[in-house]
Every structure is written in structure tokens, then in C-alpha cells.
Design an enzyme around this catalytic site. Structure first.
Site, PDB file in Angstrom:
ATOM      1  CE  LYS A   1      -2.853  -0.329   3.259  1.00 33.93           C
ATOM      2  NZ  LYS A   1      -2.467   0.607   4.324  1.00 33.93           N
TER       3      LYS A   1
ATOM      4  CB  THR B   1       5.208   0.019  -2.522  1.00 33.17           C
ATOM      5  OG1 THR B   1       5.924  -0.466  -1.389  1.00 33.17           O
ATOM      6  CG2 THR B   1       6.117  -0.008  -3.734  1.00 33.17           C
TER       7      THR B   1
ATOM      8  NE  ARG C   1      -0.180   5.048   8.154  1.00 32.32           N
ATOM      9  CZ  ARG C   1      -0.495   3.772   8.213  1.00 32.32           C
ATOM     10  NH1 ARG C   1      -0.886   3.227   9.344  1.00 32.32           N
ATOM     11  NH2 ARG C   1      -0.404   3.027   7.134  1.00 32.32           N
TER      12      ARG C   1
ATOM     13  CE  LYS D   1       5.100  -2.308   9.149  1.00 34.63           C
ATOM     14  NZ  LYS D   1       5.890  -1.139   8.759  1.00 34.63           N
TER      15      LYS D   1
ATOM     16  CB  ALA E   1      -3.810   0.917  11.683  1.00 33.80           C
TER      17      ALA E   1
ATOM     18  CG  PHE F   1      -4.501  -2.254   9.595  1.00 32.08           C
ATOM     19  CD1 PHE F   1      -3.147  -2.558   9.452  1.00 32.08           C
ATOM     20  CD2 PHE F   1      -5.031  -2.265  10.873  1.00 32.08           C
ATOM     21  CE1 PHE F   1      -2.360  -2.868  10.555  1.00 32.08           C
ATOM     22  CE2 PHE F   1      -4.252  -2.561  11.975  1.00 32.08           C
ATOM     23  CZ  PHE F   1      -2.915  -2.859  11.816  1.00 32.08           C
TER      24      PHE F   1
ATOM     25  CG  PHE G   1       3.554  -9.869  -6.038  1.00 34.62           C
ATOM     26  CD1 PHE G   1       3.620  -8.495  -5.902  1.00 34.62           C
ATOM     27  CD2 PHE G   1       3.106 -10.611  -4.952  1.00 34.62           C
ATOM     28  CE1 PHE G   1       3.248  -7.861  -4.723  1.00 34.62           C
ATOM     29  CE2 PHE G   1       2.730  -9.983  -3.760  1.00 34.62           C
ATOM     30  CZ  PHE G   1       2.799  -8.612  -3.656  1.00 34.62           C
TER      31      PHE G   1
ATOM     32  CD1 TRP H   1       9.021  -2.981  -4.450  1.00 31.75           C
ATOM     33  CD2 TRP H   1       9.719  -4.320  -6.097  1.00 31.75           C
ATOM     34  NE1 TRP H   1      10.111  -3.683  -3.984  1.00 31.75           N
ATOM     35  CE2 TRP H   1      10.551  -4.507  -4.977  1.00 31.75           C
ATOM     36  CE3 TRP H   1       9.966  -5.056  -7.264  1.00 31.75           C
ATOM     37  CZ2 TRP H   1      11.626  -5.407  -4.980  1.00 31.75           C
ATOM     38  CZ3 TRP H   1      11.028  -5.948  -7.264  1.00 31.75           C
ATOM     39  CH2 TRP H   1      11.847  -6.117  -6.137  1.00 31.75           C
TER      40      TRP H   1
END
Lengths: 642, 642
Positions: free
Chosen positions: B94, B96, B118, B129, B349, B377, B465, B495
Site C-alpha cells: 500500500k 509502495t 505516516r 517488520k 491502526a 490496514f 508480483f 516497485w
């Protein structure tokens, strides 16, 4: 811009003319009424290149360490340390004198000068003490920035300190539920190609264990176990968490009481961040590489078989360095009269060495003809540590010591009633009393003698209060020179007048700085821990000797076995007396120093004997200073900081 | 500098040409190889005045809120919210996509665009993460600054949060040992002239108590007692301490176990700072004055007679505002292709609303024709809160929702095996499987329907992907438009290719933004707490109804009595399912939502029902990400962040 330079070619930023009022308004009113120059103008005047500075808003800038490479062949300026006699709990105006002297040198005598001072903790700013930017017409501005986040260095220290704390506890938790093989498998997991790798922060531990393999698969089962299991003894952990808030309820806590952590709960606590070893390291480091190595050497406790466990064993020192990569750069600000100031590091002055950073001083000495730096507490504490710890690591030798004295404090040493914060002063302090003063002058003479033991000329700055009489001031002045052997003793009024009130002091400092100095450390590092402590106790505190409690004896044995005994000594002692007992004023005689316990800050590089219970976390009173602090919505200005 | 502007006169910073490599290197390698523009150039191109910006080094700048006054008559740009289908634990790209879409708009279509995202917590950066700056050729740079201290906002939040925490406990401590008269005497001590004063932060409490006197001496004995004693019920305190470190041992602790605090020890804990109400307030505030008022309204618990105790009662809200006076300004950074980015606030979130700040969006809408903002999210969580909480407080209405979908996540929703972080993907995800995909598409259709309920056009971004097949991508695309009623559905490769890979997406967004929107909130604030919860549960989650545990029932009664029932609802729910149960994938049917408990963030301005145990403090794995993080001493660069 035409830049003024000194005969040695060093930059002199243009002075700002004070617009003084009388009576002197509150500190924040003086600060907010001041004309403030863009910090870019000051940086440029100092000869800093645009690529060497990083702005943090218009009035603060960090200076990159690369400047030290560029200026390595420039001769150092004169190095002036400001210290004080044994103070009252109110303080004797040491920071104010540091700033006032600098304003006099730069804005009135036209010298090239940089001031180096400590960054204060936010805890006391909102608690009892208030800010620490100087006072009256001798301040660092903007005082709100100075007293609040500044450029985030203390926050970075909190983050680095607490990353290591989290790493310690979570490692014990994971070790308690996993076999050696499981630990190894998770520390060096197989990648998508089925290959294992050591990460960059594992190599220091491998080296320490004498394993020089680079492929995890080649480790024997025994090596895997040794590598993967730190086996920390939870009772040995000395590393505490840090927070930059005065929060006494965190002094002693039990952690790990959640349902998933329960078997691993233990007692520990938070210190205020400035009392942390990370802060002491920031203050004593000389380069990014040196800081990385010091972080790696931090000892957090010992394993169950008595071996020290370090931050490098936990793999955390690299990330700590990354968290501190900007904090290592000193922050450039200015005084009310537009002279440059470096604000950098602020280690506690009792359990740590209480001096601003070596790096700020090193850069300052290249950029200016005079660096005025302040050491915390009285000369027995801050100055001794300045010489024996800070100067030892920096390789720099000061040219002059300025010893701040006040009539008030000297009267207290002569037997005057107790001076208590928040209470009105007794009449002994508001009326002339030459007898008390004469008796108390011994304290000043003792400190002058100590400074002269190190071979450095002393100038006494008598910080005048409006109740002081001519006869009192003259008595102090005369004794300092004639009995103490100070080079000079000068009455100054920089709080009221700014630099103009310290011109005579500045002249005396310039003159003393030309005198030859014969600097020597007080002790040789190769002496035993006890021998070093004895020397400080006798020579600086005037004690008859030292006694050790059993805990202290045991620690000395441990540290000697582990090879930490060659570190300098950082005495953790009250600053309110030359002795360990804050109620003993003047120059106490016929007493012995008790050493309750001894700790090691191996990363920072000192051993600290505890001469009493040192609080490393202040509390808040019923009416904390934050009650006055707010933003005026009309003007957007901060009100109530002091 | 010649500045390019859009037809509406808004600035378009010059694009940076990507120098792409294939295969795409690691995020930090891409970021460090990037050409980075001085942030001053971007600020200037945006039409910001020099006095409106404050630099934090050469690549970050804070923007002052005064710009909103200057530009108040400039029409807002188009407002684009990026959200996602229900994600796998790996996330669906999201951020990206948010960055890639912006790069396409700004650097390829020549539009005036600002991205608002954010600020991430440092805890996860060093834990599991990793960073959150986007990925591949769609990133915010410098990614080290983005992922570490940035401009200190989160540290300021920690400081403000913990100042209030310390104030609570120390007040209870002092109240436990002092009479009403003693408390009053210490809160309003006599000055040197013998006069008492209220301090600025005492007036809100006096007002609340209905006391309009300004001279403390005039208070009656009864008024003195009411004013001075808060009588906090220790068991009612919901305010916890904060730290920006993943430190699970602090989840549940006992504080106050020192000898001087012992009678006042109690159980509490630390949350990670981004989970704090102070963070939620930063994200939802609209001005400095509004932030001051929200801080004042924070409810930390209740008194023994059941009245809410606020930060204003403790006198701490002014100092909290002062600590946050710089954090309220959004930080300007840039993407890899030189388009501007605001990084500001990062509330959790789950227990909070998970959206970046209102202020950054407001400024962005004045400075650019397109603001691309991201909500946390999936659409059931972040987007619903974006509309019903953030847009309600900001008064702004979005023009387009971009819903990010991946073939991987849709297959999982269709019944594919569990997707687990750190484990290789099963072959269902790496080989074509139209059946699973077809079944899972229902999840996407549900989210499109939700967005359309709010009256906003939807564009689906299929984040490709390299294992996705043409047939799979086409199936998703077609269903989104033909079955879901999305305005468009576009396959994108940002990406791998940066903005070039999202040009079609950008064109679709531009087109959809011209469509009329008929925005409406999901519920009316004047409905009861239960009615509001029911509407969200049925309309957004597809539940049959809601059940309340007794604790929740009791809280609803309390909050209704106290008048907090008119606040919007912020559901604290897992993001891994439309339901409250993370194992239910796709579009769960025939279930009821259980409400375990309900809390109020009165300062932030929402009620949050808890639909399960929400962790507000992450842990660290056996091998935390910090093991890889260090500084390369040759280059001075950070290594190992990802």
C-alpha cells in the site's frame, strides 16, 4: 559577507548589541526580547563550509565531524575551563559566568571565542530546577530550544539505551525456552537458497570467542552453543532503562508481569537519560568509530559463569551507533551577544563525569582562539574529572581554570545558616558579615590549590550579587590572589550587564592564558583501583584515608581480574561538600571516605566508586514547574520556562 | 530558479530521472544510490516562502502552519485515499503504491502532487517488520532518516505522554501525605511579597469547578479542597507510559517499588509511543490551539466519586503543548523521483485511527492539485476511519479511493494456505491458480462496495508480483470493474519501475477524480454508541450483529452518562479479516461481532471498542533486525536497514 578574523585567521562573528533593561526581567523575557542572528551567519563567520553544517531550523545547526579532518593542521586555541567552589544548593552562577565570560571575550574584546556547554535534561526543566541556559543578560538563545528537545540528542540516547535494554531481556526470554540448536537456528536462519549467514553484528562476539569462521555451518556443536547462548545472570544486570522525564515511580519497578513474560519478571528501574552510560560515551568519544567501539564494550552484566556480557555480545552496538549518528555532531547556537556556542552532551555530574563533549571542544579549539568550557559541580568533582578523565581521553590540556566564587556560598562555608531552595535567605547572606566570609574563604583557597596541583593557572571570578558589599568583595579578591596564588581575582556583573560586566574577567583570562602551564594528571592509570581512589580522596577532598565496604572490596577484586582496573576513576560523590557528607561545609578535616560500592562504565571508560546513595532519577514536587508552562495563543510564544 | 506550475498555479518540482537496475537491489541500496535534491529546492518549487520552512539538515524541512493562513483562499486540490483489500501478514504494497502513484502523477504526467504518509515507529524497524518508506523504485528518501528519528516528532510525543504519566503518579503520592490545606499551600505558595498566585495551567480546572476567582486567598476552605485534591482512583487509570522501542517486558509492570514510593506502587505498563493518545491527537488536530484543547480534555481516569480526571486537572496540558509545538509541523521529504512528500504522525491502526495527519493533508491540498494520502490496514479499518473520523474532523472530502489488491492476497481469501512472514510461499501463490483467485475476489468486491457506500469513486490498483500470470491479472481487473463497479482497475509495476510502472494507474486516478462524488458519512454522531457500532459491524464488516460483554455494557453506560457518546467510533479490530477473527478469510458470513471492552480517547475524540486483545507493545524475535544494522566506517553509511 565580510568576515572579521583574528590575527591567527580565526573567525569572529559580528556582535549583537544588548538592549538592557533595569531591573533585569525574567530569563525567558530577556531571551525572547533578544535579537537573534541566523545561525548560518555565525557558521559562516566561523569559517565553516556549507557542507559541514546541517540546519535544524534557523537558530540551530549541527556541525559535522569532517571539519576536524579539514582543520587538522590548524593550531588549537586556548582552552579555558570554568569551575566553582563548593556550591550552595542554589548554584553559584557557573553557566552564567561561562556565557558572560564568552560574551566579554567575543563581543567586547573582539576575540575569537566559542563556548561549550552541556545540554540539560528535560526532566528538571519541568520539575524543580528549571532551565540551564545561563541567566539574566548572559544566556544561550533561543532558551526554549536549548531547554527542550534541542536537536534530539537526548532522545537518541534514550532510544539507544532502551534498545540495548530490550535486547537484554528478550534474549533471556528466548534463551529460557530454546535449546542451543534452536537458538543457533534462529540467530542464523537459512535464506531462500538454504544458506546460513552471520550478520555484521555477530562478528565481534565470534572474535571474542576465538571463532574465526565466516560460514555458520562450519561451527562445531560446542561452538554453536557458546556462540548462541549468552546465559546472562539476571541478578548481575546493571543496565537500566532510560527516560528523559522526572518520574520517581520508575526508580524501582518489576518488569515482565504480562501473561506471556511472567516466568521472566525481574526487578529493575529507569534512570533519567542523562545519567546513562550512553550519555557518558557521547561526551567522551572522539569519533564515530570510537563511539561504535565504546558501545560494543559496554558491560551489561555477567554470565552465570562470571564472564562480562557486552552490547557486542547482544548484537546491539551497531544499531545503537546508527541511532546516535546525528547525536555525535555538536549543535551550534549563540549567546545573547551573538557569540557562538556548542551545546553537546550532558552527562550526570555525580555518577558520571559531568562535562560537555570532547568533540565540541576539539572542533571549538580548531575554529576559535578561545574555547570556554564548563565542568559540572565544584572543582573537586567536575574539574578533577575534566582533567583526569576528559583531558586524558581528548589529549588536550587547558590553559586556564576560572573558579567561580560567591560571597553567599563562602559565608555558608564559614558557618552561615543552611541555604535552602525556595526559602528566603537569612540575614547573614543579605547583610555584610566579614567574619563568616573570612572563615569560608578556606573552601575557595582549597579549590585554587587543587587546580594548581594540576599545573594550571587559576583566575577567580567573584560573581557579584546585589547584596554583596565592597569590603566583602575585596576580601575575597585579595585572599584569592595573595593567599591562594590565583593569577587574578575579578568581580563580575555579567548577569546584570552581559559581557560588559565580565570584561575585566575576560582580560584576566587572556593574560593568564599566556602563562606557561605545567599540566600533569593527578594519578597514573597503571596504579591499582585503590591507589587511584586514595590519591583523589587525600589530594582533592582532603580526607585522611578511604574505607571500603565488603561489596566494594568484592567489586574491586572482580574488576581487577577482568582487567578494568586500568580505567580512570570517576567518584560518585555529593557536590555540596568537599567530603562525602553534604552537611560538612568549608574544608572538612580529620575524616575518612567510605566507599559503599563500585561500578564500571566500561564503554564510557571509567570506574565509579559510590560514596553514598546517588539519585539517578529526580522526582517532581507538588507544584512542578510545568504548571507555569504553556503557549500564548496570541503570540505563539512559550511562556513560563525559566 | 524557474518554477514550473500547473494551470491552477500550483508548483511542480523538477522530476529526478531514475537510474534503474535489474534485478531491483535492496531497498537501502536503491535509496542510497538515488540522486537526492536539496529539500529547499522542493519547498521553493511548491511556492513555500523561506519563512514558512525550517530545515532539519539538507533533506528534511518542517513546514509552519502559518502557510494555511496565507493560502486560505486557494482552492483545494483533489484528495486521493489509498487503501487495500484485507491483506496477508506480508502486506500488499500500500505504501509502495502510494509512493509509486505519486511518482507517476508528478514525474511522468507532470501533475502537481503531494504524498502524505505516516511516520513509522522505530520499534518494528529494529524488530521484525523493518522500515516503512515504500520499496523498490517507489520510496521516500533518505530512508534512514524516514525510518529513524526523522525530525523528532515521535520523541516529542513520548516526552509529552510521559510528562502526564509522571504528573498523575506524583500527584497521587503527594495527595496521600498532605491535607487539603497543605496541598493548596504548595500548589499556590506565597511569593516573596507574601502573595499567592494561580499559575496559567490552573485556570482550566478552576473553570471546570465553577470557581471564577483569580486570587487564591479568596477561595473558601471547601473550594480549596475541591481545587487541590484530585482524589484519583488508582484502579481507574487508563493512561500508560510510552516508549518507542519494542520492549515486551514493559507490557505489564509494577511501578513505585522504591523505598520512598512503596506505599503507592501499582500495576501499569508501557505502550509503544505510536499507540498513544498523544499520537492520535497529533494526527487529528487542526491547529495549535485545537491541540492545546485536546490535550486538556484527555481523560486519564476517574476520581473516587466517578468524575473524569483530565490532563487539565493535572496542569500538564500546557507543557505537553510546548513539548509538541514543533511536532505539529509536517515534515517535507521527497520520493526517489523528486516529488514532494509530507511525513506526519503515525497512530496505531488498530486501537487508533491509523491515518497520517489532518494538517499535512490540509497543507498539501493548498499546495498541490493532487494529494495522495494513505490509510492504514485494509479498507474496513483504515478507510472507514479515514472517512468517519479523519474527514469528519478535517471537513475535507476525498475525490477518489485507490484500492490496492494483489493476486497473492486474493488467492489466500479464496482458500489458499496460510501466508506466514519468514516462510517460503506455497506453490498456490507462485503458480497460476484461477480457481482460488476467483473465490478470493469476493473480498475485493466487498471493499469496493464499502467505498462506494461513502459515495466515492474507486480505482483498483493491482500490485503485480513477478509470479502473477496475465490470466490472473485480467481476472482481477475485469471483476473489479464489471462486478464491483470500480471506475477502473489497473495493473501496476511501480516497485520494479518506479512511477513509470504506475502511469496507467495515475491516468485512471486523474480521470476518476473528475467524476462527481456524493460523499456521506456512514453514521450520524448523534446516534447512540451501540447504534454506531452496529452500523459499522453490519455495513462494513458484514456481520449479523454485535454482542457486548458486561465490561463493555458498563463502559457504554459510563460514557453515555459522561457525555462521551457523541464521539465517532474507532473499532479496535484485527486487519487480517473483515471479521474480528483473523482466521476468517474472504467475506465471512453468518457471524456476530463480540465487543470485549470499550475505551475512550476523549482528547483525540473517539470511542474505541475492543474486538479482541490488541497488542500495544510489539516484541522482538530471537534475531531482531538490529543485528544487521551498523555503520560502514569506510563510507559512513548506514547498512542493514530494510
Amino acid at each position: 559577507m565580510t568576515v572579521k578574523t583574528s590575527p591567527s585567521g580565526k573567525g569572529i562573528p559580528e556582535a549583537v548589541q544588548l538592549k538592557r533593561r533595569n531591573p533585569v526581567p525574567s530569563d525567558i523575557e530577556v531571551a525572547q526580547a533578544a535579537e537573534i542572528k541566523p545561525i548560518s551567519a555565525i557558521a559562516e563567520a566561523l569559517g565553516l563550509l556549507p557542507e559541514e553544517i546541517e540546519f535544524y531550523g534557523p537558530t540551530k545547526a549541527k556541525v559535522k565531524l569532517e571539519v576536524l579532518d579539514r582543520l587538522k593542521d590548524v593550531p588549537d586555541g586556548k582552552y579555558v575551563d570554568v569551575t566553582a567552589i563548593t556550591p550552595t544548593p542554589l548554584g553559584e552562577g557557573k553557566t552564567t559566568t561561562t556565557v558572560g565570560l564568552s560574551q566579554a571575550l567575543g563581543a567586547h574584546l573582539g576575540k575569537s571565542v566559542i563556548t561549550c556547554i552541556r545540554q540539560p535534561s528535560q526532566g528538571p526543566t519541568f520539575g524543580i530546577k528549571g532551565g540551564a541556559a545561563g541567566g539574566g543578560y548572559s544566556q544561550v538563545i533561543p532558551m526554549e530550544d536549548f531547554n527542550l528537545h534541542l536537536t534530539g540528542d537526548i532522545h537518541a540516547i534514550t532510544a539507544a539505551n532502551n534498545l540495548l535494554a530490550a535486547a537484554i531481556d528478550v534474549r533471556m526470554l528466548h534463551e529460557s525456552t530454546q535449546t542451543d540448536e534452536q537458538l543457533f537456528d534462529r540467530l542464523c536462519p537459512k535464506d531462500k537458497q538454504g544458506k546460513r549467514h552471520f550478520s555484521i553484528n555477530m562478528y565481534p562476539r565470534l572474535k571474542k570467542l576465538g571463532i574465526d569462521k565466516t560460514d555458520p555451518e562450519e561451527l562445531t556443536e560446542e561452538e554453536r552453543g557458546r556462540f548462541a547462548r549468552l546465559d546472562i545472570d539476571p541478578n548481575s544486570i546493571t543496565w537500566r532503562r532510560g527516560i528523559d522525564t522526572s518520574d520517581r515511580m520508575l526508580r524501582s519497578i518489576t518488569i515482565g508481569e504480562g501473561p506471556k513474560e511472567k516466568g521472566n519478571s525481574r526487578k529493575t528501574g529507569f534512570d533519567i537519560t542523562v545519567a546513562s552510560e550512553v550519555m557518558a560515551i557521547l561526551a567522551l568519544t572522539t569519533s564515530l568509530q570510537d563511539m561504535r567501539e565504546r558501545f560494543g564494550r559496554i558491560v551489561i552484566g555477567v554470565s552465570r559463569n562470571g564472564e562480562p556480557v557486552t552490547a557486542d555480545d547482544l548484537g546491539a552496538a551497531g544499531a545503537m551507533t546508527v541511532l546516535m549518528k546525528d547525536a555525535i555532531k555538536p549543535t551550534l547556537m549563540q549567546t545573547l551577544e551573538g557569540t557562538p556556542v556548542f551545546v553537546h552532551a550532558g552527562p550526570f555530574a555525580n555518577i558520571a563525569h559531568g562535562n560537555s563533549s570532547i568533540l565540541a571542544d576539539l572542533i571549538g579549539l580548531k575554529l576559535a582562539d578561545y574555547v570556554v568550557t564548563e565542568s559540572g559541580f565544584g572543582a573537586d568533582m567536575g574539574m578533577e574529572k575534566f582533567f583526569d578523565i576528559k583531558c586524558r581521553y581528548s589529549g588536550r590540556i587547558p590553559n586556564v581554570v576560572v573558579l567561580v566564587a560567591t560571597v553567599r556560598a563562602l559565608k555558608m562555608h564559614g558557618g552561615g545558616p543552611a541555604v535552602v531552595a525556595g526559602k528566603p535567605l537569612d540575614k547573614e547572606y543579605t547583610e555584610e558579615n566579614l567574619e563568616l566570609l573570612r572563615a569560608g574563604i578556606e573552601n575557595m583557597l582549597h579549590h585554587i590549590k587543587t587546580a594548581r596541583k594540576f599545573g594550571i593557572p587559576v583566575v577567580v571570578a567573584v560573581n557579584q550579587f546585589f547584596t554583596d558589599t565592597e569590603a566583602e568583595l575585596e576580601l575575597v579578591r585579595k585572599a584569592a590572589v595573595e593567599e591562594g596564588g590565583a593569577e587574578a581575582a575579578v568581580v563580575c556583573k555579567h548577569w546584570e550587564l552581559g559581557g560588559e560586566g565580565a570584561i575585566d574577567l575576560a582580560k584576566a583570562v587572556v593574560e593568564a592564558a599566556e602563562k606557561p602551564s605545567h599540566f600533569q594528571f593527578l594519578y597514573d592509570l597503571n596504579l591499582s583501583i585503590k591507589e587511584k581512589i586514595e590519591i583523589i580522596a587525600r589530594e582533592v577532598y582532603g580526607a585522611d584515608g578511604v574505607d571500603y565496604l565488603p561489596e566494594a572490596e568484592a567489586r574491586i577484586e572482580d574488576y581487577t581480574r577482568l582487567g578494568f582496573d586500568k580505567l580512570p576513576i570517576c567518584m560518585a560523590k555529593t557536590h555540596l561538600s568537599l567530603s562525602h557528607d553534604p552537611s560538612l561545609k568549608g574544608v572538612p578535616k580529620g575524616y575518612r571516605i567510605p566507599i559503599r560500592d563500585i561500578r564500571a562504565s566500561v564503554g564510557a571508560g571509567f570506574i565509579y566508586p559510590l560514596l553514598g546513595a546517588m539519585s539517578t532519577m529526580p522526582g517532581l514536587p507538588t507544584r512542578p514547574a510545568f504548571y507555569d508552562v504553556d503557549i500564548d495563543m496570541e503570540t505563539g510564544r512559550v511562556v513560563g520556562l525559566f
